[in-house]
Design a protein around this motif. Structure first.
Motif, PDB file in Angstrom:
ATOM      1  N   PHE A 139       0.844  -1.271   0.018  1.00 52.21           N
ATOM      2  CA  PHE A 139       0.041   0.146   0.120  1.00 52.21           C
ATOM      3  C   PHE A 139       0.761   1.101  -0.116  1.00 52.21           C
ATOM      4  O   PHE A 139       0.404   2.311  -0.046  1.00 52.21           O
ATOM      5  N   MET A 140       2.099   1.135  -0.010  1.00 52.79           N
ATOM      6  CA  MET A 140       3.195   2.128   0.080  1.00 52.79           C
ATOM      7  C   MET A 140       3.164   3.128  -1.530  1.00 52.79           C
ATOM      8  O   MET A 140       3.806   4.247  -1.506  1.00 52.79           O
ATOM      9  N   TYR A 141       2.825   2.143  -2.447  1.00 50.80           N
ATOM     10  CA  TYR A 141       3.005   2.957  -3.801  1.00 50.80           C
ATOM     11  C   TYR A 141       1.273   2.824  -4.558  1.00 50.80           C
ATOM     12  O   TYR A 141       0.668   1.956  -4.283  1.00 50.80           O
ATOM     13  N   THR A 142       1.260   3.733  -5.416  1.00 48.98           N
ATOM     14  CA  THR A 142       0.107   3.631  -6.411  1.00 48.98           C
ATOM     15  C   THR A 142       0.143   2.515  -7.225  1.00 48.98           C
ATOM     16  O   THR A 142       1.252   1.904  -7.414  1.00 48.98           O
ATOM     17  N   LYS A 143      -1.003   1.941  -7.546  1.00 50.56           N
ATOM     18  CA  LYS A 143      -1.270   0.975  -8.537  1.00 50.56           C
ATOM     19  C   LYS A 143      -0.568   0.776  -9.438  1.00 50.56           C
ATOM     20  O   LYS A 143      -0.201  -0.001 -10.219  1.00 50.56           O
ATOM     21  N   THR A 144      -0.317   2.107 -10.235  1.00 50.96           N
ATOM     22  CA  THR A 144       0.223   2.284 -11.591  1.00 50.96           C
ATOM     23  C   THR A 144       1.863   2.469 -11.586  1.00 50.96           C
ATOM     24  O   THR A 144       2.597   2.589 -12.424  1.00 50.96           O
ATOM     25  N   ASN A 145       2.474   2.585 -10.222  1.00 49.84           N
ATOM     26  CA  ASN A 145       3.634   2.805 -10.180  1.00 49.84           C
ATOM     27  C   ASN A 145       4.600   1.443 -10.508  1.00 49.84           C
ATOM     28  O   ASN A 145       4.330   0.323 -10.173  1.00 49.84           O
ATOM     29  N   LYS A 146       5.650   1.513 -11.237  1.00 49.91           N
ATOM     30  CA  LYS A 146       6.524   0.445 -11.610  1.00 49.91           C
ATOM     31  C   LYS A 146       7.169  -0.162 -10.324  1.00 49.91           C
ATOM     32  O   LYS A 146       7.144  -1.489 -10.430  1.00 49.91           O
ATOM     33  N   VAL A 147       7.513   0.506  -9.272  1.00 52.90           N
ATOM     34  CA  VAL A 147       8.061  -0.081  -8.305  1.00 52.90           C
ATOM     35  C   VAL A 147       7.189  -1.146  -7.482  1.00 52.90           C
ATOM     36  O   VAL A 147       7.448  -2.224  -7.145  1.00 52.90           O
ATOM     37  N   LEU A 148       5.697  -0.884  -7.686  1.00 50.74           N
ATOM     38  CA  LEU A 148       4.873  -1.922  -6.971  1.00 50.74           C
ATOM     39  C   LEU A 148       4.802  -2.878  -7.753  1.00 50.74           C
ATOM     40  O   LEU A 148       4.842  -4.114  -7.287  1.00 50.74           O
ATOM     41  N   ARG A 149       4.711  -2.902  -9.038  1.00 50.31           N
ATOM     42  CA  ARG A 149       4.774  -4.063  -9.989  1.00 50.31           C
ATOM     43  C   ARG A 149       5.998  -4.966  -9.625  1.00 50.31           C
ATOM     44  O   ARG A 149       6.105  -6.017  -9.509  1.00 50.31           O
ATOM     45  N   LYS A 150       7.243  -4.347  -9.855  1.00 49.63           N
ATOM     46  CA  LYS A 150       8.398  -4.951  -9.381  1.00 49.63           C
ATOM     47  C   LYS A 150       8.387  -5.844  -7.971  1.00 49.63           C
ATOM     48  O   LYS A 150       8.773  -6.934  -7.934  1.00 49.63           O
ATOM     49  N   GLY A 151       7.791  -4.928  -7.055  1.00 51.97           N
ATOM     50  CA  GLY A 151       7.957  -5.505  -5.661  1.00 51.97           C
ATOM     51  C   GLY A 151       6.820  -6.741  -5.694  1.00 51.97           C
ATOM     52  O   GLY A 151       7.363  -7.696  -4.923  1.00 51.97           O
ATOM     53  N   VAL A 152       5.845  -6.652  -6.318  1.00 54.53           N
ATOM     54  CA  VAL A 152       4.844  -7.960  -6.543  1.00 54.53           C
ATOM     55  C   VAL A 152       5.704  -9.213  -6.886  1.00 54.53           C
ATOM     56  O   VAL A 152       5.822 -10.305  -6.461  1.00 54.53           O
ATOM     57  N   TYR A 153       6.644  -9.007  -7.999  1.00 60.48           N
ATOM     58  CA  TYR A 153       7.489 -10.205  -8.543  1.00 60.48           C
ATOM     59  C   TYR A 153       8.344 -10.548  -7.606  1.00 60.48           C
ATOM     60  O   TYR A 153       8.658 -11.716  -7.377  1.00 60.48           O
ATOM     61  N   VAL A 154       9.071  -9.777  -7.007  1.00 55.24           N
ATOM     62  CA  VAL A 154      10.126  -9.993  -5.971  1.00 55.24           C
ATOM     63  C   VAL A 154       9.420 -10.722  -4.742  1.00 55.24           C
ATOM     64  O   VAL A 154       9.798 -11.564  -4.318  1.00 55.24           O
TER      65      VAL A 154
END
Length: 168
Positions: A139-154
């Motif tokens: 919840f630290m990043y917006t849904k469109t942020n690339k960091v969140l997407r990479k974080g999900v993969y990690v």
């Protein structure tokens, strides 16, 4: 940034600072527990216990809580084993045990807490806090942020890695 994201961010931050000390203690005690089957950091402590007279050699290990006790020598009055000896007439066993120093022994008890221990509540709090950390990080990043997407993969990679380690 949404209100829920800001709220999670604030709770995550202050809970993180609070848990830094607890995590340090758990990390140290957990690392020490890796060596629990060795004599690393352990000190010899001479123990004297009265277990009753004329205990047979076969029952001695169970009475003294020494696993795989091996009798080295037995005569009419004494049973000698690797850790010490037992006097059949007095019922007193004198033997050496290896124990962690007091502080390290207390730290180790964090990982051995059961529902009968006050540490039980600390373990539940710590576990739930770590679960909150896991969830609130997303919840630290917006849904469109690339960091969140990479974080999900990690995170998925971490789950897979842990599952492989646990089941192998």
């Amino acid at each position: 940034m949404s209100k829920i994201s800001k709220t999670f961010r604030v709770y995550h931050r202050y809970l993180g600072f609070f848990l830094a000390g607890i995590m340090t203690i758990y990390a140290l005690s957990g690392t020490i527990m890796i060596f629990r089957t060795t004599d690393f950091l352990k000190q010899d402590k001479i123990t004297e216990r009265e277990i009753g007279a004329n205990v047979p050699a076969e029952e001695l290990g169970g009475k003294l809580f020494i696993r795989n006790l091996q009798v080295l020598e037995e005569d009419a009055n004494t049973i000698t084993f690797q850790q010490g000896s037992y006097d059949k007439t007095t019922g007193v066993a004198t033997y050496t045990v290896k124990e962690l120093p007091f502080v390290l022994k207390k730290l180790e008890s964090l990982h051995k807490a059961t529902t009968n221990s006050p540490l039980y509540f600390l373990n539940i709090f710590f576990g739930l806090s770590l679960l909150f950390f896991s969830v609130s990080a997303f919840f630290m990043y917006t849904k469109t942020n690339k960091v969140l997407r990479k974080g999900v993969y990690v995170a998925i990679a971490g789950l897979v890695f842990a599952a492989i380690i646990v089941f192998i």
